[in-house]
Design a protein around this motif. Structure first.
Motif, PDB file in Angstrom:
ATOM      1  N   PRO A 148       0.814  -1.215   0.000  1.00 28.06           N
ATOM      2  CA  PRO A 148       0.000   0.000   0.000  1.00 28.06           C
ATOM      3  C   PRO A 148       0.848   1.266   0.000  1.00 28.06           C
ATOM      4  O   PRO A 148       2.051   1.241   0.239  1.00 28.06           O
ATOM      5  CB  PRO A 148      -0.826  -0.109   1.267  1.00 28.06           C
ATOM      6  N   ARG A 149       0.189   2.386  -0.253  1.00 28.83           N
ATOM      7  CA  ARG A 149       0.836   3.678  -0.384  1.00 28.83           C
ATOM      8  C   ARG A 149       0.455   4.569   0.791  1.00 28.83           C
ATOM      9  O   ARG A 149      -0.711   4.675   1.143  1.00 28.83           O
ATOM     10  CB  ARG A 149       0.357   4.288  -1.708  1.00 28.83           C
ATOM     11  N   LEU A 150       1.443   5.191   1.426  1.00 32.29           N
ATOM     12  CA  LEU A 150       1.217   6.169   2.489  1.00 32.29           C
ATOM     13  C   LEU A 150       1.220   7.545   1.837  1.00 32.29           C
ATOM     14  O   LEU A 150       2.256   8.070   1.471  1.00 32.29           O
ATOM     15  CB  LEU A 150       2.297   6.082   3.560  1.00 32.29           C
ATOM     16  N   LEU A 173       0.450   8.086  14.856  1.00 30.40           N
ATOM     17  CA  LEU A 173      -0.931   7.609  14.870  1.00 30.40           C
ATOM     18  C   LEU A 173      -1.260   6.770  13.642  1.00 30.40           C
ATOM     19  O   LEU A 173      -1.908   5.732  13.746  1.00 30.40           O
ATOM     20  CB  LEU A 173      -1.887   8.801  14.978  1.00 30.40           C
ATOM     21  N   ILE A 174      -0.790   7.199  12.470  1.00 31.64           N
ATOM     22  CA  ILE A 174      -1.065   6.432  11.252  1.00 31.64           C
ATOM     23  C   ILE A 174      -0.321   5.097  11.305  1.00 31.64           C
ATOM     24  O   ILE A 174      -0.837   4.070  10.835  1.00 31.64           O
ATOM     25  CB  ILE A 174      -0.716   7.225   9.969  1.00 31.64           C
ATOM     26  N   GLY A 227      -3.047  -4.467   9.919  1.00 30.62           N
ATOM     27  CA  GLY A 227      -2.209  -5.535   9.399  1.00 30.62           C
ATOM     28  C   GLY A 227      -1.220  -5.088   8.340  1.00 30.62           C
ATOM     29  O   GLY A 227      -0.721  -5.899   7.567  1.00 30.62           O
ATOM     30  N   VAL A 228      -0.900  -3.809   8.298  1.00 35.20           N
ATOM     31  CA  VAL A 228       0.033  -3.278   7.304  1.00 35.20           C
ATOM     32  C   VAL A 228       1.322  -2.883   8.008  1.00 35.20           C
ATOM     33  O   VAL A 228       1.305  -2.159   8.996  1.00 35.20           O
ATOM     34  CB  VAL A 228      -0.576  -2.038   6.598  1.00 35.20           C
ATOM     35  N   THR A 229       2.457  -3.373   7.491  1.00 37.00           N
ATOM     36  CA  THR A 229       3.745  -2.979   8.046  1.00 37.00           C
ATOM     37  C   THR A 229       4.652  -2.338   7.001  1.00 37.00           C
ATOM     38  O   THR A 229       5.461  -1.489   7.336  1.00 37.00           O
ATOM     39  CB  THR A 229       4.480  -4.183   8.655  1.00 37.00           C
ATOM     40  N   ASP A 230       4.534  -2.746   5.747  1.00 35.18           N
ATOM     41  CA  ASP A 230       5.371  -2.205   4.671  1.00 35.18           C
ATOM     42  C   ASP A 230       4.526  -1.328   3.759  1.00 35.18           C
ATOM     43  O   ASP A 230       3.483  -1.760   3.265  1.00 35.18           O
ATOM     44  CB  ASP A 230       5.992  -3.332   3.848  1.00 35.18           C
ATOM     45  N   VAL A 231       4.988  -0.113   3.520  1.00 33.70           N
ATOM     46  CA  VAL A 231       4.282   0.826   2.660  1.00 33.70           C
ATOM     47  C   VAL A 231       5.276   1.509   1.730  1.00 33.70           C
ATOM     48  O   VAL A 231       6.489   1.401   1.900  1.00 33.70           O
ATOM     49  CB  VAL A 231       3.525   1.908   3.471  1.00 33.70           C
ATOM     50  N   LEU A 284       6.274   1.511  10.878  1.00 34.03           N
ATOM     51  CA  LEU A 284       6.102   1.300   9.443  1.00 34.03           C
ATOM     52  C   LEU A 284       7.453   1.232   8.739  1.00 34.03           C
ATOM     53  O   LEU A 284       8.385   1.938   9.122  1.00 34.03           O
ATOM     54  CB  LEU A 284       5.288   2.439   8.826  1.00 34.03           C
ATOM     55  N   ASN A 285       7.547   0.391   7.740  1.00 30.85           N
ATOM     56  CA  ASN A 285       8.773   0.238   6.961  1.00 30.85           C
ATOM     57  C   ASN A 285       8.570   0.812   5.576  1.00 30.85           C
ATOM     58  O   ASN A 285       7.663   0.415   4.857  1.00 30.85           O
ATOM     59  CB  ASN A 285       9.159  -1.251   6.836  1.00 30.85           C
TER      60      ASN A 285
END
Length: 119
Positions: A28-30, A79-80, A88-92, A117-118
């Motif tokens: 996903p994209r941050l 917070l994000i 369940g997201v760790t890599d963005v 986040l990575n």
């Protein structure tokens, strides 16, 4: 004004084009949006077209601070990151849009990294 808007749109498209080349399927994209008073962040799954998590300096628990400073941006980043790990997201992939990686945008990214986040 129109010339500046065209330049910002060109920069944003250039960054997004580079992200599409780098991003792997399912990552996903941050995305960051910065206004004069607040800063907003979303984690977006471009494959499905859904927002997985969102945070902003305009939320109730962060409203005590000024939304237009580096401290508020760092708090939004943390917070994000917290909401992303709950989803369940760790890599963005970090999407700075048309903004320079400096100041509030950098503080948000650093806060998100501190939160786990990575990218």
């Amino acid at each position: 004004m129109v010339k500046d808007l065209k330049a910002a749109t060109r920069r944003k498209n250039r960054v997004r084009r580079a992200l599409r080349k780098v991003a792997t399927a399912g990552r996903p994209r941050l995305s960051v949006f910065r206004s004069s008073k607040h800063i907003y962040a979303q984690i977006i799954d471009d494959v499905r077209g859904h927002t997985l998590a969102a945070a902003s300096s305009n939320e109730k628990d962060l409203r005590t601070r000024t939304g237009a400073d580096v401290d508020a941006a760092s708090a939004v980043g943390k917070l994000i990151a917290e909401r992303a790990t709950q989803a369940g997201v760790t890599d963005v992939v970090f999407d700075r849009g048309s903004y320079i990686y400096h100041g509030r945008v950098k503080a948000l990214a650093d806060g998100a990294r501190e939160g786990g986040l990575n990218f």
